[in-house]
Scaffold this motif. Structure first.
Motif, short mmCIF file in Angstrom:
data_model
loop_
_atom_site.label_atom_id
_atom_site.label_comp_id
_atom_site.label_asym_id
_atom_site.label_seq_id
_atom_site.Cartn_x
_atom_site.Cartn_y
_atom_site.Cartn_z
N ILE A 4 19.77 -9.23 22.46
CA ILE A 4 18.74 -9.48 21.25
C ILE A 4 18.20 -8.92 20.74
N ASP A 5 17.87 -7.49 21.12
CA ASP A 5 17.25 -6.78 20.76
C ASP A 5 17.90 -5.91 19.95
N ALA A 6 19.38 -6.20 19.72
CA ALA A 6 20.12 -5.40 18.63
C ALA A 6 20.31 -6.50 17.54
N LEU A 7 20.51 -7.85 17.97
CA LEU A 7 20.27 -9.48 16.89
C LEU A 7 18.90 -8.42 15.99
N ILE A 8 17.81 -8.55 16.32
CA ILE A 8 16.48 -9.27 16.23
C ILE A 8 15.97 -7.86 14.96
N ASP A 9 17.13 -6.70 15.25
CA ASP A 9 16.81 -5.44 14.39
C ASP A 9 17.50 -6.20 13.21
N GLU A 10 18.98 -6.31 13.65
CA GLU A 10 19.65 -6.25 12.32
C GLU A 10 18.79 -7.41 10.87
N VAL A 11 18.27 -8.55 11.92
CA VAL A 11 18.01 -9.90 10.93
C VAL A 11 16.80 -9.25 10.60
N ILE A 12 15.92 -8.31 11.32
CA ILE A 12 14.81 -7.72 10.55
C ILE A 12 14.88 -6.46 8.88
N ALA A 13 16.17 -6.25 9.53
CA ALA A 13 17.01 -5.03 8.45
C ALA A 13 17.68 -6.03 7.44
N ARG A 14 17.65 -7.45 8.01
CA ARG A 14 18.93 -8.07 6.60
C ARG A 14 17.68 -8.12 5.95
N GLY A 16 13.96 -7.89 5.65
CA GLY A 16 13.46 -6.37 4.69
C GLY A 16 12.03 -6.59 5.12
N GLY A 17 10.62 -5.87 4.67
CA GLY A 17 9.44 -6.01 3.92
C GLY A 17 9.08 -7.90 3.61
N TYR A 18 7.68 -7.04 3.29
CA TYR A 18 7.25 -7.66 2.67
C TYR A 18 7.60 -8.66 1.02
N VAL A 19 7.99 -10.30 1.03
CA VAL A 19 8.65 -10.34 0.08
C VAL A 19 7.26 -11.72 -0.33
N HIS A 20 7.61 -11.73 -1.52
CA HIS A 20 6.58 -13.04 -1.92
C HIS A 20 8.14 -13.26 -3.43
N HIS A 21 9.31 -14.14 -3.05
CA HIS A 21 9.64 -14.50 -4.10
C HIS A 21 9.50 -15.37 -4.57
N PRO A 22 9.04 -16.07 -6.26
CA PRO A 22 8.79 -16.59 -6.69
C PRO A 22 9.27 -18.55 -6.46
N ALA A 23 10.44 -17.96 -6.66
CA ALA A 23 11.80 -19.26 -6.10
C ALA A 23 11.50 -19.81 -4.69
N ASP A 24 11.39 -19.05 -3.78
CA ASP A 24 10.85 -19.11 -2.36
C ASP A 24 10.51 -20.18 -1.70
N GLY A 26 9.50 -21.73 0.71
CA GLY A 26 8.41 -20.94 1.67
C GLY A 26 7.12 -19.95 1.74
N GLY A 27 7.61 -19.55 0.80
CA GLY A 27 6.28 -19.04 0.33
C GLY A 27 6.47 -17.10 0.64
N PRO A 28 5.59 -16.18 0.47
CA PRO A 28 5.90 -14.87 1.42
C PRO A 28 6.30 -14.87 3.01
N THR A 29 7.00 -13.93 2.98
CA THR A 29 6.80 -13.71 4.09
C THR A 29 7.41 -11.62 4.76
N HIS A 30 6.86 -11.45 5.93
CA HIS A 30 7.24 -10.22 6.51
C HIS A 30 7.68 -10.05 7.70
N TRP A 31 9.24 -8.92 7.40
CA TRP A 31 9.96 -9.14 8.34
C TRP A 31 10.32 -10.17 8.80
N GLY A 32 10.44 -11.08 7.17
CA GLY A 32 11.65 -12.55 7.17
C GLY A 32 10.63 -13.27 7.57
N ILE A 33 9.55 -13.43 8.62
CA ILE A 33 8.95 -13.85 9.12
C ILE A 33 8.15 -15.13 8.27
N THR A 34 8.24 -15.99 7.67
CA THR A 34 7.19 -16.85 6.52
C THR A 34 5.64 -16.74 7.19
#
Length: 188
Positions: A4-14, A16-24, A26-34
């Motif tokens: 599971i650690d490898a799966l989590i690392d893959e998801v976090i890599a995909r 990325g870091g902080y994102v706040h896309h206007p069309a999303d 879900g709002g702002p995310t960091h590491w894919g966590i809203t």
């Protein structure tokens, strides 16, 4: 056993870091966590400052252990990996419903095992159906089951883009990075 650690690392890599896309929506995310998920897990700071360790703990609890994907991994690691990835992107309930629908459609009108309720939860009946399917169909069956789940996922992505044109901004990435990205062709 599934790492599971490898799966989590893959998801976090995909993701990325902080994102706040206007069309999303879900709002702002960091590491894919809203931000909403972080808040429900007790994080009170700005989501852009969410520690990676907190994100890892959220992924492990909400998207692996709580939905019982760890139980699936004992019998079908590739199916569990797909459940995890789809669960992160669409929610664990949706991911499990894809598995349950596929198992029901592949049971040859209940000749191989009984239909299960499509309730989005991994329980004893879902596990019994999965084990019966894999026992009957073997490694190739695991690959076919994975393809069926991904077909349902792809259809949902297309529907999301059709229903809300702003989602077209994400469709290519969803299809490129989420469909088939975990299918190594190895036995499930």
């Amino acid at each position: 056993m599934m790492d599971i650690d490898a799966l989590i690392d893959e998801v976090i890599a995909r993701e990325g870091g902080y994102v706040h896309h206007p069309a999303d929506r879900g709002g702002p995310t960091h590491w894919g966590i809203t931000e909403a998920v972080a808040r429900k897990q007790g994080y009170t700071g700005p989501v852009r400052d969410l520690p990676r360790t907190a994100a890892v703990a959220i992924y492990r609890d909400l998207y692996w252990t709580s939905p019982h994907f760890d139980r699936v991994a004992e019998h079908a690691p590739n199916i569990a990996a797909e459940l995890f990835d789809t669960g992160v992107n669409m929610g664990p309930t949706t991911a499990v419903s894809f598995l349950q629908r596929a198992l029901n459609a592949l049971n040859r009108e209940q000749k191989d095992y009984a239909d299960i309720g499509v309730d989005g939860r991994i329980g004893d009946r879902s596990m019994t159906a999965l084990r019966a399917f894999l026992k009957l169909r073997g490694d190739k069956g695991g690959v076919v089951l994975l393809k069926a789940m991904e077909a349902l996922q792809g259809e949902r992505y297309l529907r999301l883009a059709e229903q809300r044109p702003a989602n077209e901004a994400f469709l290519y990435g969803w299809l490129a990075n989420r469909i088939g990205s975990l299918d190594t062709g190895e036995a499930a």
